[in-house]
Write a protein that holds these residues in place. Structure first.
Motif, PDB file in Angstrom:
ATOM      1  N   HIS A   2      10.942 -35.736   3.074  1.00 56.94           N
ATOM      2  CA  HIS A   2      12.012 -35.105   3.841  1.00 56.94           C
ATOM      3  C   HIS A   2      12.293 -35.848   5.142  1.00 56.94           C
ATOM      4  CE1 HIS A   2      11.848 -31.760   1.055  1.00 56.94           C
ATOM      5  NE2 HIS A   2      10.548 -31.716   1.235  1.00 56.94           N
ATOM      6  N   GLY A   3      11.894 -37.100   5.194  1.00 51.87           N
ATOM      7  CA  GLY A   3      12.154 -37.895   6.373  1.00 51.87           C
ATOM      8  C   GLY A   3      11.099 -37.789   7.467  1.00 51.87           C
ATOM      9  N   GLU A   4       9.932 -37.228   7.121  1.00 52.84           N
ATOM     10  CA  GLU A   4       8.870 -37.120   8.119  1.00 52.84           C
ATOM     11  C   GLU A   4       8.363 -38.502   8.496  1.00 52.84           C
ATOM     12  OE1 GLU A   4       8.719 -35.664   5.140  1.00 52.84           O
ATOM     13  OE2 GLU A   4       8.722 -33.514   5.477  1.00 52.84           O
ATOM     14  N   HIS A   5       7.854 -38.612   9.697  1.00 53.83           N
ATOM     15  CA  HIS A   5       7.277 -39.872  10.139  1.00 53.83           C
ATOM     16  C   HIS A   5       5.945 -40.092   9.415  1.00 53.83           C
ATOM     17  CE1 HIS A   5       5.554 -42.928  12.762  1.00 53.83           C
ATOM     18  NE2 HIS A   5       6.829 -43.234  13.018  1.00 53.83           N
ATOM     19  N   GLN A   6       5.669 -41.333   9.059  1.00 52.84           N
ATOM     20  CA  GLN A   6       4.445 -41.643   8.311  1.00 52.84           C
ATOM     21  C   GLN A   6       3.181 -41.261   9.057  1.00 52.84           C
ATOM     22  OE1 GLN A   6       4.484 -45.704   7.007  1.00 52.84           O
ATOM     23  NE2 GLN A   6       5.808 -45.252   5.276  1.00 52.84           N
ATOM     24  N   SER A   7       3.225 -41.158  10.357  1.00 50.79           N
ATOM     25  CA  SER A   7       2.030 -40.794  11.118  1.00 50.79           C
ATOM     26  C   SER A   7       1.574 -39.361  10.812  1.00 50.79           C
ATOM     27  CB  SER A   7       2.277 -40.950  12.619  1.00 50.79           C
ATOM     28  OG  SER A   7       3.266 -40.034  13.054  1.00 50.79           O
ATOM     29  N   THR A   8       2.446 -38.553  10.238  1.00 51.48           N
ATOM     30  CA  THR A   8       2.068 -37.173   9.911  1.00 51.48           C
ATOM     31  C   THR A   8       1.443 -37.049   8.522  1.00 51.48           C
ATOM     32  OG1 THR A   8       4.255 -36.645   8.994  1.00 51.48           O
ATOM     33  CG2 THR A   8       3.924 -36.262  11.364  1.00 51.48           C
ATOM     34  N   TYR A   9       1.463 -38.099   7.728  1.00 45.51           N
ATOM     35  CA  TYR A   9       0.957 -38.037   6.360  1.00 45.51           C
ATOM     36  C   TYR A   9      -0.504 -37.625   6.305  1.00 45.51           C
ATOM     37  CZ  TYR A   9       5.179 -40.445   4.694  1.00 45.51           C
ATOM     38  OH  TYR A   9       6.465 -40.805   4.387  1.00 45.51           O
ATOM     39  N   LYS A  10      -1.334 -38.162   7.206  1.00 43.67           N
ATOM     40  CA  LYS A  10      -2.765 -37.866   7.135  1.00 43.67           C
ATOM     41  C   LYS A  10      -3.017 -36.371   7.353  1.00 43.67           C
ATOM     42  CE  LYS A  10      -3.641 -39.163  11.935  1.00 43.67           C
ATOM     43  NZ  LYS A  10      -4.371 -40.055  12.809  1.00 43.67           N
ATOM     44  N   TYR A  11      -2.215 -35.739   8.176  1.00 43.15           N
ATOM     45  CA  TYR A  11      -2.364 -34.303   8.409  1.00 43.15           C
ATOM     46  C   TYR A  11      -1.933 -33.513   7.173  1.00 43.15           C
ATOM     47  CZ  TYR A  11      -2.723 -36.063  13.133  1.00 43.15           C
ATOM     48  OH  TYR A  11      -3.091 -36.768  14.248  1.00 43.15           O
ATOM     49  N   SER A  12      -0.890 -33.965   6.554  1.00 44.00           N
ATOM     50  CA  SER A  12      -0.405 -33.314   5.349  1.00 44.00           C
ATOM     51  C   SER A  12      -1.439 -33.424   4.230  1.00 44.00           C
ATOM     52  CB  SER A  12       0.913 -33.949   4.918  1.00 44.00           C
ATOM     53  OG  SER A  12       1.338 -33.416   3.692  1.00 44.00           O
ATOM     54  N   ASP A  13      -2.028 -34.584   4.065  1.00 44.54           N
ATOM     55  CA  ASP A  13      -3.043 -34.779   3.025  1.00 44.54           C
ATOM     56  C   ASP A  13      -4.239 -33.862   3.251  1.00 44.54           C
ATOM     57  OD1 ASP A  13      -1.475 -36.684   1.830  1.00 44.54           O
ATOM     58  OD2 ASP A  13      -2.609 -38.389   2.601  1.00 44.54           O
ATOM     59  N   THR A  14      -4.683 -33.750   4.487  1.00 44.43           N
ATOM     60  CA  THR A  14      -5.815 -32.889   4.810  1.00 44.43           C
ATOM     61  C   THR A  14      -5.482 -31.431   4.541  1.00 44.43           C
ATOM     62  OG1 THR A  14      -6.572 -34.446   6.492  1.00 44.43           O
ATOM     63  CG2 THR A  14      -7.408 -32.199   6.646  1.00 44.43           C
ATOM     64  N   LEU A  15      -4.307 -31.006   4.944  1.00 46.16           N
ATOM     65  CA  LEU A  15      -3.882 -29.633   4.721  1.00 46.16           C
ATOM     66  C   LEU A  15      -3.799 -29.322   3.225  1.00 46.16           C
ATOM     67  CD1 LEU A  15      -2.887 -26.885   5.682  1.00 46.16           C
ATOM     68  CD2 LEU A  15      -0.587 -27.876   5.832  1.00 46.16           C
ATOM     69  N   CYS A  16      -3.199 -30.203   2.463  1.00 44.94           N
ATOM     70  CA  CYS A  16      -3.056 -29.983   1.022  1.00 44.94           C
ATOM     71  C   CYS A  16      -4.418 -29.924   0.329  1.00 44.94           C
ATOM     72  CB  CYS A  16      -2.187 -31.075   0.406  1.00 44.94           C
ATOM     73  SG  CYS A  16      -0.456 -30.949   0.895  1.00 44.94           S
ATOM     74  N   THR A  17      -5.317 -30.793   0.723  1.00 45.01           N
ATOM     75  CA  THR A  17      -6.662 -30.789   0.150  1.00 45.01           C
ATOM     76  C   THR A  17      -7.367 -29.478   0.468  1.00 45.01           C
ATOM     77  OG1 THR A  17      -6.837 -33.186   0.304  1.00 45.01           O
ATOM     78  CG2 THR A  17      -8.899 -31.959   0.133  1.00 45.01           C
ATOM     79  N   THR A  18      -7.269 -29.028   1.702  1.00 42.66           N
ATOM     80  CA  THR A  18      -7.899 -27.773   2.117  1.00 42.66           C
ATOM     81  C   THR A  18      -7.333 -26.592   1.346  1.00 42.66           C
ATOM     82  OG1 THR A  18      -8.264 -28.680   4.323  1.00 42.66           O
ATOM     83  CG2 THR A  18      -8.353 -26.275   4.094  1.00 42.66           C
ATOM     84  N   LEU A  19      -6.033 -26.539   1.189  1.00 41.41           N
ATOM     85  CA  LEU A  19      -5.413 -25.448   0.440  1.00 41.41           C
ATOM     86  C   LEU A  19      -5.849 -25.458  -1.024  1.00 41.41           C
ATOM     87  CD1 LEU A  19      -1.811 -25.527   1.958  1.00 41.41           C
ATOM     88  CD2 LEU A  19      -3.603 -23.800   2.344  1.00 41.41           C
ATOM     89  N   GLN A  20      -6.020 -26.626  -1.595  1.00 38.54           N
ATOM     90  CA  GLN A  20      -6.478 -26.724  -2.979  1.00 38.54           C
ATOM     91  C   GLN A  20      -7.909 -26.212  -3.114  1.00 38.54           C
ATOM     92  OE1 GLN A  20      -4.430 -27.541  -5.454  1.00 38.54           O
ATOM     93  NE2 GLN A  20      -6.021 -27.088  -6.927  1.00 38.54           N
ATOM     94  N   ILE A  21      -8.760 -26.555  -2.164  1.00 41.29           N
ATOM     95  CA  ILE A  21     -10.152 -26.085  -2.180  1.00 41.29           C
ATOM     96  C   ILE A  21     -10.185 -24.565  -2.054  1.00 41.29           C
ATOM     97  CG2 ILE A  21     -12.317 -26.052  -0.863  1.00 41.29           C
ATOM     98  CD1 ILE A  21     -11.731 -29.061  -0.251  1.00 41.29           C
ATOM     99  N   ILE A  22      -9.399 -24.016  -1.151  1.00 45.11           N
ATOM    100  CA  ILE A  22      -9.342 -22.563  -0.982  1.00 45.11           C
ATOM    101  C   ILE A  22      -8.873 -21.905  -2.271  1.00 45.11           C
ATOM    102  CG2 ILE A  22      -8.094 -20.692   0.183  1.00 45.11           C
ATOM    103  CD1 ILE A  22      -8.170 -22.517   2.718  1.00 45.11           C
ATOM    104  N   ASN A  23      -7.909 -22.476  -2.917  1.00 43.82           N
ATOM    105  CA  ASN A  23      -7.408 -21.942  -4.178  1.00 43.82           C
ATOM    106  C   ASN A  23      -8.527 -21.870  -5.212  1.00 43.82           C
ATOM    107  OD1 ASN A  23      -5.323 -21.042  -5.997  1.00 43.82           O
ATOM    108  ND2 ASN A  23      -5.442 -23.056  -6.940  1.00 43.82           N
ATOM    109  N   HIS A  24      -9.316 -22.921  -5.316  1.00 41.42           N
ATOM    110  CA  HIS A  24     -10.437 -22.924  -6.262  1.00 41.42           C
ATOM    111  C   HIS A  24     -11.487 -21.890  -5.884  1.00 41.42           C
ATOM    112  CE1 HIS A  24      -9.159 -26.180  -8.778  1.00 41.42           C
ATOM    113  NE2 HIS A  24      -9.009 -26.983  -7.745  1.00 41.42           N
TER     114      HIS A  24
END
Length: 75
Positions: A2-24
């Protein structure tokens, strides 16, 4: 995407991983009781002296699974 700056990717990856773990984690008890399915390797339970039947209990599942998860995530 969506046009986010690449510097925010690492935060997104961490958040997505955490949400996946919580789901499990949320499904551990239900899947064990209803499907007799365990996603955590049984060796991990044995190594930490945790009985798999702990997955059926209300309060202990959180602490038991947390012991295993924190080990894997180096907390």
């Amino acid at each position: 995407i969506h046009g986010e700056h690449q510097s925010t990717y690492k935060y997104s990856d961490t958040l997505c991983t955490t949400l996946q773990i919580i789901n499990h984690l949320q499904d551990c008890k239900k899947d064990y009781q209803q499907l007799d399915r365990i996603y955590i390797p049984l060796d991990e339970f044995r190594n930490e002296n945790i009985d798999v039947k702990e997955l059926s209990k209300n309060k202990t599942i959180i602490s038991s699974v947390w012991v295993l998860m924190s080990k894997w995530m180096n907390f």
